[in-house]
Design an enzyme around this catalytic site. Sequence first.
Site, PDB file in Angstrom:
ATOM      1  N   GLY A  78       0.823  -1.196   0.000  1.00  0.00           N
ATOM      2  CA  GLY A  78       0.000   0.000   0.000  1.00  0.00           C
ATOM      3  C   GLY A  78       0.857   1.246   0.000  1.00  0.00           C
ATOM      4  O   GLY A  78       2.061   1.190   0.303  1.00  0.00           O
ATOM      5  N   CYS A 105       5.150  -6.174   1.944  1.00  0.00           N
ATOM      6  CA  CYS A 105       5.548  -4.763   2.021  1.00  0.00           C
ATOM      7  C   CYS A 105       4.764  -4.045   3.124  1.00  0.00           C
ATOM      8  O   CYS A 105       5.002  -4.279   4.296  1.00  0.00           O
ATOM      9  CB  CYS A 105       5.371  -4.100   0.653  1.00  0.00           C
ATOM     10  N   TYR A 106       3.803  -3.191   2.794  1.00  0.00           N
ATOM     11  CA  TYR A 106       2.989  -2.530   3.823  1.00  0.00           C
ATOM     12  C   TYR A 106       2.324  -3.562   4.724  1.00  0.00           C
ATOM     13  O   TYR A 106       2.207  -3.371   5.941  1.00  0.00           O
ATOM     14  CB  TYR A 106       1.935  -1.649   3.166  1.00  0.00           C
ATOM     15  N   HIS A 192       8.175  -7.542  -3.283  1.00  0.00           N
ATOM     16  CA  HIS A 192       6.937  -7.934  -3.972  1.00  0.00           C
ATOM     17  C   HIS A 192       7.174  -9.212  -4.772  1.00  0.00           C
ATOM     18  O   HIS A 192       7.638  -9.163  -5.920  1.00  0.00           O
ATOM     19  CB  HIS A 192       6.460  -6.809  -4.898  1.00  0.00           C
ATOM     20  N   GLU A 194       5.102 -11.043  -6.195  1.00  0.00           N
ATOM     21  CA  GLU A 194       4.106 -11.227  -7.255  1.00  0.00           C
ATOM     22  C   GLU A 194       4.516 -10.643  -8.595  1.00  0.00           C
ATOM     23  O   GLU A 194       3.946 -11.001  -9.635  1.00  0.00           O
ATOM     24  CB  GLU A 194       2.760 -10.638  -6.830  1.00  0.00           C
ATOM     25  N   ASP A 250     -14.791 -12.412 -24.351  1.00  0.00           N
ATOM     26  CA  ASP A 250     -15.614 -12.460 -23.144  1.00  0.00           C
ATOM     27  C   ASP A 250     -17.062 -12.822 -23.464  1.00  0.00           C
ATOM     28  O   ASP A 250     -17.623 -13.766 -22.909  1.00  0.00           O
ATOM     29  CB  ASP A 250     -15.568 -11.122 -22.403  1.00  0.00           C
ATOM     30  N   SER A 251     -17.677 -12.038 -24.347  1.00  0.00           N
ATOM     31  CA  SER A 251     -19.092 -12.287 -24.645  1.00  0.00           C
ATOM     32  C   SER A 251     -19.281 -13.593 -25.406  1.00  0.00           C
ATOM     33  O   SER A 251     -20.289 -14.283 -25.239  1.00  0.00           O
ATOM     34  CB  SER A 251     -19.692 -11.121 -25.435  1.00  0.00           C
ATOM     35  N   LYS A 398      -8.865 -12.399 -17.305  1.00  0.00           N
ATOM     36  CA  LYS A 398      -8.937 -12.532 -18.759  1.00  0.00           C
ATOM     37  C   LYS A 398      -8.289 -13.824 -19.252  1.00  0.00           C
ATOM     38  O   LYS A 398      -8.847 -14.512 -20.107  1.00  0.00           O
ATOM     39  CB  LYS A 398      -8.230 -11.334 -19.415  1.00  0.00           C
TER      40      LYS A 398
END
Length: 542
Positions: A78, A105-106, A192, A194, A250-251, A398
């Site tokens: 954060g 981190c935070y 981090h 990630e 997506d649709s 996605k």
Amino acid sequence: MTTQTEKLSNQAEALPTKPITKSLNRQMIVILDFGSQYSELIARRIRETQVYSEVLSYRTTAEQLRQLNPKGIILSGGPNSVYDDLAPKCDREIWHLGIPILGVCYGMQLMVQQLGGGVERAKRGEYGKASLFIDDPTDLLTNVEDGATMWMSHGDSCTELPAGFEILAHTENTPCAAIADHDRKLYGVQFHPEVVHSIGGIALIRNFVYHICDCEPTWTTEAFVEESIREIKAKIGDKRVLLALSGGVDSSTLAFLLHRAIGDKLTCMFIDQGFMRKGEPERLLKIFNEQFHIPVEYVNARDRFLEQVKGVTDPEEKRRRIGHEFISVFESESQRLGPFDYLAQGTLYPDVIESADTNVDPKTGERVAVKIKSHHNVGGLPKNLRFKLVEPLRKLFKDEVRKVGKAIGLPAEIIQRHPFPGPGLAIRILGEVTAEKLNILRDADFIVRDEISKWGLYNEFWQAFAVLLPIRSVGVMGDRRTYAYPIVLRFVSSEDGMTADWSRSPYDLLEVISNRIVNEVKGVNRVVYDITSKPPGTIEWE
């Protein structure tokens, strides 16, 4: 002016405190978000281990977490300092839940502070790459190489650890780069793991998910499809569902999934606004109607949309008019085809994270549609169109949607389709949109797609397309002076579209595309290549 810190903090406060999943049997990791730009990425990394994850607000209470019963909790980074008066804090009772917790981190600094340790402004901040020197290679840091590069982004540091904690790793500037209370299964990392820049970050995440939280890889595409079909059948029953089909992944995935679950109770409506690429409307209808026998109601509204943007040069006004006309056409056509009980939307999990505002029917408690997201990302539907929503993809990212599409038989040409804006070519034509310019851009765009496909590079790009500029330049063709439009080629590489880099495309490919466009597309005499990254630019030009 709102600062970036305030924006991130407000985003964290707006996140839901309740999970979107109702499956109490599913193993999951909860990410409590404190406004980090990487919170969504943490969730994606957990999903990559085939374990379900959700991002919730840092305001989520210990009791809510107890009822949810996650296998593990991650506290995100954060923009704040934990010692600030208004810094976001989590419920202190979470430390007593007996659930493994990883602070990033935070999140690590908050863990240290709330458990009695000390956090202060560092004499020297640490930003970017740093080498991680491992003091304890077991547990959290198993298989993480000593000296591995990790991504740092902090101006505060832990100066005193709480009772029971020990140091697992350090860097040149940070004595407490990774910490642990092994007995209580509380862990913290100052870096981090990630982000892609952290070498060994994924190994650390897998250690936390599998070995510390004891999760099993049950979040699979096949399991999601089976569960979704059961939920759709139970929810819809004998009711009718309307889906605004755009032709995007997506649709289209949503249409296939719904059709498998409820068959002819699904109605797909495709509104052709005239701004799609060459041959796409025809190809879409052929795939759905003829190849897969999913009926699509085709609505030709090209003239209506072109009239709406006549003389308009401002990009926001262009989007507004296109959106308004889409809603108008959707309203009239849905009434003609209806009545419908449900509106299907291709809402994805990033949409849920980014917009926590939901519209709930006070009688039933179900969400109702006041936005049509799946086609144009535009404003609300008329209030008299009160559909209940069915959003089977709202748990997915996605890349997970593409996997679902592949699993249920969606053709590769749709699964691998590059992202395409709702307003289509209308926002790839800068300035006024005319029928002439649409034809020019369609032909140029077709050449781009045709050549990168021939070269086997289509899937190497996040997006690759052409843009038509509202200017003309002098050229020479056949010993004659020309005064024609330039085409801009925009090829970018990206993981998620949030940031992007311009693609270093082969010069020979660019030469072939340029020659074809200038020779085959009437009205164009110049081709240029956009070498701007995002930021500072955007992927689309409007």
